[in-house]
Motif scaffolding. Structure first.
Motif, PDB file in Angstrom:
ATOM      1  N   SER A   1       0.847  -1.199   0.000  1.00  0.00           N
ATOM      2  CA  SER A   1       0.000   0.000   0.000  1.00  0.00           C
ATOM      3  C   SER A   1       0.882   1.250   0.000  1.00  0.00           C
ATOM      4  O   SER A   1       1.967   1.247   0.601  1.00  0.00           O
ATOM      5  N   PRO A   2       0.423   2.326  -0.658  1.00  0.00           N
ATOM      6  CA  PRO A   2       1.251   3.542  -0.719  1.00  0.00           C
ATOM      7  C   PRO A   2       1.639   4.053   0.667  1.00  0.00           C
ATOM      8  O   PRO A   2       2.765   4.520   0.863  1.00  0.00           O
ATOM      9  N   SER A   3       0.753   3.910   1.662  1.00  0.00           N
ATOM     10  CA  SER A   3       1.106   4.425   2.996  1.00  0.00           C
ATOM     11  C   SER A   3       2.235   3.604   3.627  1.00  0.00           C
ATOM     12  O   SER A   3       3.133   4.156   4.264  1.00  0.00           O
ATOM     13  N   ASP A   4       2.220   2.282   3.414  1.00  0.00           N
ATOM     14  CA  ASP A   4       3.317   1.457   3.939  1.00  0.00           C
ATOM     15  C   ASP A   4       4.620   1.738   3.179  1.00  0.00           C
ATOM     16  O   ASP A   4       5.703   1.699   3.753  1.00  0.00           O
ATOM     17  N   MET A   5       4.485   1.997   1.880  1.00  0.00           N
ATOM     18  CA  MET A   5       5.682   2.338   1.082  1.00  0.00           C
ATOM     19  C   MET A   5       6.346   3.583   1.681  1.00  0.00           C
ATOM     20  O   MET A   5       7.554   3.639   1.855  1.00  0.00           O
ATOM     21  N   GLU A   6       5.497   4.551   2.016  1.00  0.00           N
ATOM     22  CA  GLU A   6       6.023   5.811   2.545  1.00  0.00           C
ATOM     23  C   GLU A   6       6.641   5.591   3.929  1.00  0.00           C
ATOM     24  O   GLU A   6       7.765   6.022   4.195  1.00  0.00           O
ATOM     25  N   ARG A   7       5.912   4.854   4.766  1.00  0.00           N
ATOM     26  CA  ARG A   7       6.384   4.602   6.134  1.00  0.00           C
ATOM     27  C   ARG A   7       7.734   3.895   6.137  1.00  0.00           C
ATOM     28  O   ARG A   7       8.602   4.191   6.930  1.00  0.00           O
ATOM     29  N   LEU A   8       7.899   2.957   5.189  1.00  0.00           N
ATOM     30  CA  LEU A   8       9.144   2.179   5.167  1.00  0.00           C
ATOM     31  C   LEU A   8      10.182   2.761   4.193  1.00  0.00           C
ATOM     32  O   LEU A   8      11.217   2.153   3.940  1.00  0.00           O
ATOM     33  N   ALA A   9       9.859   3.937   3.638  1.00  0.00           N
ATOM     34  CA  ALA A   9      10.753   4.630   2.683  1.00  0.00           C
ATOM     35  C   ALA A   9      11.117   3.717   1.512  1.00  0.00           C
ATOM     36  O   ALA A   9      12.284   3.566   1.162  1.00  0.00           O
ATOM     37  N   LEU A  10      10.105   3.085   0.930  1.00  0.00           N
ATOM     38  CA  LEU A  10      10.335   2.158  -0.182  1.00  0.00           C
ATOM     39  C   LEU A  10       9.933   2.801  -1.497  1.00  0.00           C
ATOM     40  O   LEU A  10       9.037   3.657  -1.533  1.00  0.00           O
ATOM     41  N   SER A  11      10.557   2.370  -2.575  1.00  0.00           N
ATOM     42  CA  SER A  11      10.093   2.808  -3.899  1.00  0.00           C
ATOM     43  C   SER A  11       9.921   1.589  -4.801  1.00  0.00           C
ATOM     44  O   SER A  11      10.465   0.507  -4.512  1.00  0.00           O
ATOM     45  N   ASP A  12       9.175   1.793  -5.890  1.00  0.00           N
ATOM     46  CA  ASP A  12       8.938   0.718  -6.862  1.00  0.00           C
ATOM     47  C   ASP A  12      10.275   0.102  -7.277  1.00  0.00           C
ATOM     48  O   ASP A  12      11.233   0.826  -7.550  1.00  0.00           O
ATOM     49  N   GLY A  13      10.314  -1.211  -7.333  1.00  0.00           N
ATOM     50  CA  GLY A  13      11.533  -1.885  -7.788  1.00  0.00           C
ATOM     51  C   GLY A  13      12.449  -2.317  -6.643  1.00  0.00           C
ATOM     52  O   GLY A  13      13.333  -3.143  -6.838  1.00  0.00           O
ATOM     53  N   ASP A  14      12.245  -1.756  -5.441  1.00  0.00           N
ATOM     54  CA  ASP A  14      13.046  -2.218  -4.293  1.00  0.00           C
ATOM     55  C   ASP A  14      12.738  -3.688  -4.041  1.00  0.00           C
ATOM     56  O   ASP A  14      11.678  -4.182  -4.409  1.00  0.00           O
ATOM     57  N   ARG A  15      13.670  -4.360  -3.385  1.00  0.00           N
ATOM     58  CA  ARG A  15      13.456  -5.788  -3.106  1.00  0.00           C
ATOM     59  C   ARG A  15      13.251  -6.015  -1.621  1.00  0.00           C
ATOM     60  O   ARG A  15      13.871  -5.344  -0.789  1.00  0.00           O
TER      61      ARG A  15
ATOM     62  N   ALA B   1       4.081  -0.114  -5.735  1.00  0.00           N
ATOM     63  CA  ALA B   1       2.985   0.463  -4.948  1.00  0.00           C
ATOM     64  C   ALA B   1       1.658  -0.018  -5.516  1.00  0.00           C
ATOM     65  O   ALA B   1       1.468  -0.040  -6.736  1.00  0.00           O
ATOM     66  N   ALA B   2       0.737  -0.415  -4.636  1.00  0.00           N
ATOM     67  CA  ALA B   2      -0.611  -0.780  -5.078  1.00  0.00           C
ATOM     68  C   ALA B   2      -1.335   0.502  -5.483  1.00  0.00           C
ATOM     69  O   ALA B   2      -0.953   1.593  -5.066  1.00  0.00           O
ATOM     70  N   LYS B   3      -2.402   0.339  -6.296  1.00  0.00           N
ATOM     71  CA  LYS B   3      -3.199   1.520  -6.673  1.00  0.00           C
ATOM     72  C   LYS B   3      -3.784   2.124  -5.403  1.00  0.00           C
ATOM     73  O   LYS B   3      -4.170   1.393  -4.480  1.00  0.00           O
ATOM     74  N   LYS B   4      -3.841   3.431  -5.371  1.00  0.00           N
ATOM     75  CA  LYS B   4      -4.324   4.118  -4.173  1.00  0.00           C
ATOM     76  C   LYS B   4      -5.711   3.596  -3.770  1.00  0.00           C
ATOM     77  O   LYS B   4      -6.591   3.466  -4.608  1.00  0.00           O
ATOM     78  N   GLY B   5      -5.861   3.273  -2.515  1.00  0.00           N
ATOM     79  CA  GLY B   5      -7.170   2.841  -2.011  1.00  0.00           C
ATOM     80  C   GLY B   5      -7.431   1.355  -2.144  1.00  0.00           C
ATOM     81  O   GLY B   5      -8.361   0.829  -1.547  1.00  0.00           O
ATOM     82  N   GLU B   6      -6.628   0.639  -2.939  1.00  0.00           N
ATOM     83  CA  GLU B   6      -6.908  -0.790  -3.147  1.00  0.00           C
ATOM     84  C   GLU B   6      -6.517  -1.648  -1.949  1.00  0.00           C
ATOM     85  O   GLU B   6      -7.223  -2.582  -1.597  1.00  0.00           O
ATOM     86  N   LEU B   7      -5.377  -1.326  -1.344  1.00  0.00           N
ATOM     87  CA  LEU B   7      -4.886  -2.154  -0.235  1.00  0.00           C
ATOM     88  C   LEU B   7      -4.863  -1.330   1.042  1.00  0.00           C
ATOM     89  O   LEU B   7      -4.289  -0.243   1.060  1.00  0.00           O
ATOM     90  N   PRO B   8      -5.443  -1.845   2.122  1.00  0.00           N
ATOM     91  CA  PRO B   8      -5.278  -1.116   3.379  1.00  0.00           C
ATOM     92  C   PRO B   8      -3.860  -1.279   3.913  1.00  0.00           C
ATOM     93  O   PRO B   8      -3.161  -2.231   3.546  1.00  0.00           O
ATOM     94  N   SER B   9      -3.446  -0.368   4.748  1.00  0.00           N
ATOM     95  CA  SER B   9      -2.117  -0.463   5.360  1.00  0.00           C
ATOM     96  C   SER B   9      -2.034  -1.762   6.165  1.00  0.00           C
ATOM     97  O   SER B   9      -3.007  -2.191   6.778  1.00  0.00           O
ATOM     98  N   GLY B  10      -0.887  -2.420   6.103  1.00  0.00           N
ATOM     99  CA  GLY B  10      -0.718  -3.683   6.846  1.00  0.00           C
ATOM    100  C   GLY B  10      -1.042  -4.909   6.023  1.00  0.00           C
ATOM    101  O   GLY B  10      -0.889  -6.029   6.490  1.00  0.00           O
ATOM    102  N   MET B  11      -1.505  -4.695   4.778  1.00  0.00           N
ATOM    103  CA  MET B  11      -1.853  -5.834   3.919  1.00  0.00           C
ATOM    104  C   MET B  11      -0.989  -5.788   2.653  1.00  0.00           C
ATOM    105  O   MET B  11      -0.726  -4.710   2.116  1.00  0.00           O
ATOM    106  N   LEU B  12      -0.558  -6.946   2.202  1.00  0.00           N
ATOM    107  CA  LEU B  12       0.232  -7.049   0.970  1.00  0.00           C
ATOM    108  C   LEU B  12      -0.535  -7.906  -0.021  1.00  0.00           C
ATOM    109  O   LEU B  12      -1.334  -8.759   0.379  1.00  0.00           O
ATOM    110  N   PHE B  13      -0.262  -7.701  -1.307  1.00  0.00           N
ATOM    111  CA  PHE B  13      -0.924  -8.516  -2.339  1.00  0.00           C
ATOM    112  C   PHE B  13       0.118  -9.015  -3.327  1.00  0.00           C
ATOM    113  O   PHE B  13       1.034  -8.289  -3.718  1.00  0.00           O
ATOM    114  N   ILE B  14      -0.043 -10.276  -3.745  1.00  0.00           N
ATOM    115  CA  ILE B  14       0.810 -10.804  -4.821  1.00  0.00           C
ATOM    116  C   ILE B  14      -0.055 -11.708  -5.696  1.00  0.00           C
ATOM    117  O   ILE B  14      -0.969 -12.371  -5.190  1.00  0.00           O
TER     118      ILE B  14
END
Ligand code: SF4
Lengths: 114, 444
Positions: free
Chosen positions: A38-52, A68-81
């Motif tokens: 989720s974009p909020s978790d990306m921000e919290r963990l200072a991650l960007s697209d392509g990081d491993r 990053a998941a599309k905004k609003g699709e994933l709540p914070s604390g949840m991952l999707f694959i």
């Protein structure tokens, strides 16, 4: 440092198209090997697209790239694959008498790989 | 897009059947140039990819131990693997015709093995729940013509069954729904805001792994039982007012349907989740007409359930080792039999356990001799003792498939493949198995 998440593997249309294009093709491979955060978790963990990152579950661990998941699709604390080899590596062999290994809603620890 | 005029090189196959997903759309007009499908009118993005990417694989039709081999050699080796095994597993079947499925159950019976289908790792838990609770159900035609309350629980048809909304459940103008979408209420219950959620009138975002609690909340509200709002919100992540509003709408509907997906069956609770949903549907019939239906994934997974059930009495995970069928998910299902290291040989038809199964199951499968059938190369065909490259059902092979609502649909293939069908190879393996079991003919 690691963070705990709930991982939801699932279908995506890109993964579905990839099956027909061929499982060794670029589209399928990139889809099933990319973790959505989720974009909020990306921000919290200072991650960007392509990081491993490394995901460690009760039954296995995998290293995957993230996006990053599309905004609003994933709540914070949840991952999707997307379903595939990677998501299956986190499943256990036990099916709890059902024939179906627990394949969604998996507890995982995420570690950022530098 | 209009269909191009038929020329000698261009053939148009009208009302072809797409077998990519359980919607099994049988209204696709294919434009075929030689062995290429160049247009698939009315197909969705997945259907387009299914038809337009179809290429005749130029691999040999048979590999034995990774080397190209004559079909005869492969059939002989396959039959011997099956006959010599003590506890053979036959698995897959959801992407082939019901005619082939029938032959496979026959082989399992003759060799005294296990026959399981990909149902066990999709809606197997729902199959168990059907036996416990029953299924109040209907056809997709009834949904199209009658359903004014359309719910999806743990299912994302926008990505898995893209024409579900437009062909069956949401958009069509029906006999009793003259205004189509405007006459229907669409509710999506899911843990994440999927693409499908965007099509919904009401989206209920439930806590992960709390479907069971959500469904029992609705069961209680259907009976008018008072619940503690704080507990409900804590357990489900959804305020009781939202559940109450949903229940009021469900009761007010003329014809409701709940399509459910693997969000229920693959998550903790599994068959208990499906049971809760089936019981809720049954309960709702005290108030109005309500039905439910699992959204089935593979093109003929429903056929696999039907064929295995009419041949053995059980829908999947059937053990025939004692000469009569026994059913026990968790014991005779493929994931378990492999992960526990029990099967000593296997035959995999049209599925890819080497990519989709748990690691212990994959490791064991890789350690035993097995036979694989697939039109394409997959991780499963790569490690097989005998791998058959087969013609694709629906595109090259005629036959019957069952739509997700158990309606049988005929296939109208586009062109012939140079590869044999799995039906042909399986029939020959079956014959050879019988010959080997009969032993050498003795001249008296
Ligand atoms: S909805 Fe399913 S069956 Fe229909 S065209 Fe799309 S993939 Fe094919």
């Amino acid at each position: 440092m690691s963070d705990t998440f709930i991982l939801i593997p699932g279908r995506t249309s890109k993964q579905g198209c990839g099956i027909s294009e061929g499982k060794y093709g670029e589209n399928y491979q990139s889809e099933v090997n990319t973790l959505q955060v989720s974009p909020s978790d990306m921000e919290r963990l200072a991650l960007s697209d392509g990081d491993r990152v490394r995901l460690k579950g009760e039954h296995g661990e995998i290293d995957v790239a993230i996006k990053a998941a599309k905004k609003g699709e994933l709540p914070s604390g949840m991952l999707f694959i997307a379903y595939g080899d990677m998501s299956s590596r986190l499943m256990g062999g036990d099916t709890h008498g059902s024939g179906m290994p627990t394949s969604k809603g998996l507890d995982v620890e995420l570690t950022v790989l530098k | 897009m209009s269909i191009p005029e038929a020329t000698p090189e261009t053939k148009v196959v009208k009302d072809a059947t797409c077998t990519f997903c359980g919607c099994v759309c049988d209204d696709i007009d294919l434009t075929v140039e030689g062995t290429h499908i160049v247009d698939a009118k009315r197909a969705c993005v997945l259907g387009n990819s299914w038809f337009l990417n179809h290429e005749v694989d130029d691999r040999p039709s048979c590999h034995v131990d990774g080397q190209p081999a004559d079909l005869e050699v492969g059939i002989e080796r396959a039959a011997r693997i099956l006959v010599d095994a003590n506890y053979p597993l036959i698995y897959g079947l959801s992407d082939t015709t019901s005619e082939s499925q029938r032959v496979v159950v026959g082989i399992a019976d003759w060799i005294g093995g296990i026959v399981d289908t990909t149902t066990s790792v999709c809606h197997g838990p729902s199959g168990m729940a059907f036996q416990g609770v029953g299924e109040v159900t209907c056809s997709l035609g009834e949904v199209r013509n009658r359903a004014d309350m359309v719910m999806f629980w743990g299912s994302n048809p926008a990505e898995s069954h893209p024409r579900h909304f437009t062909k069956y459940s949401l958009m069509p103008k029906g006999m009793f729904l003259p205004n189509g979408r405007k006459d229907r209420t669409c509710v999506i219950v899911d843990v994440r805001k999927t693409k499908s959620a965007k099509a919904a009138d009401i989206f209920v975002q439930i806590k992960p792994r709390r479907d069971f609690e959500g469904l029992w909340t609705l069961r209680a509200l259907a009976q008018g039982i008072e619940l503690d709002p704080e507990t409900v919100e804590q357990d489900t992540g959804v305020p009781i007012a939202t559940w109450q509003d949903l229940m009021d709408r469900m009761k007010a509907a003329k014809f409701g349907v709940i399509f459910f997906g693997m969000g229920l069956t693959m998550t903790r609770g599994k068959h208990a989740n499906s049971e809760a949903l089936l019981a809720l549907t049954r309960d709702m019939n005290r108030h109005t007409r309500f039905t439910c239906k699992p959204n089935r994934g593979h093109g003929n997974v429903t056929g696999a359930d039907n064929v295995v059930a009419w041949r053995t009495g059980y829908p999947f995970g059937v053990n025939l080792t004692r000469g009569y069928p026994r059913f026990n998910p968790g014991e005779y299902t493929a994931s378990d039999v492999l992960a526990r290291g029990e099967a000593d040989a296997a035959m995999i038809i049209a599925s890819d356990p080497m990519a989709n199964f748990s690691q212990p199951a994959r490791t064991h499968l890789a350690s035993i001799p097995y036979i694989a059938f697939d039109p394409k190369e997959t991780p499963t065909t790569r490690s097989a003792a005998v791998a058959f490259t087969v013609a694709t059902y629906g595109i090259n092979v005629p036959g019957t498939v069952y739509r997700m609502d158990d309606v049988p649909i005929p296939l109208r293939p586009a062109f012939e493949s140079p590869h044999p069908s799995d039906f042909e190879i399986l029939s020959r393996i079956k014959r050879r198995v019988r010959e080997l079991q009969a032993g050498p003919v003795r001249v008296v």
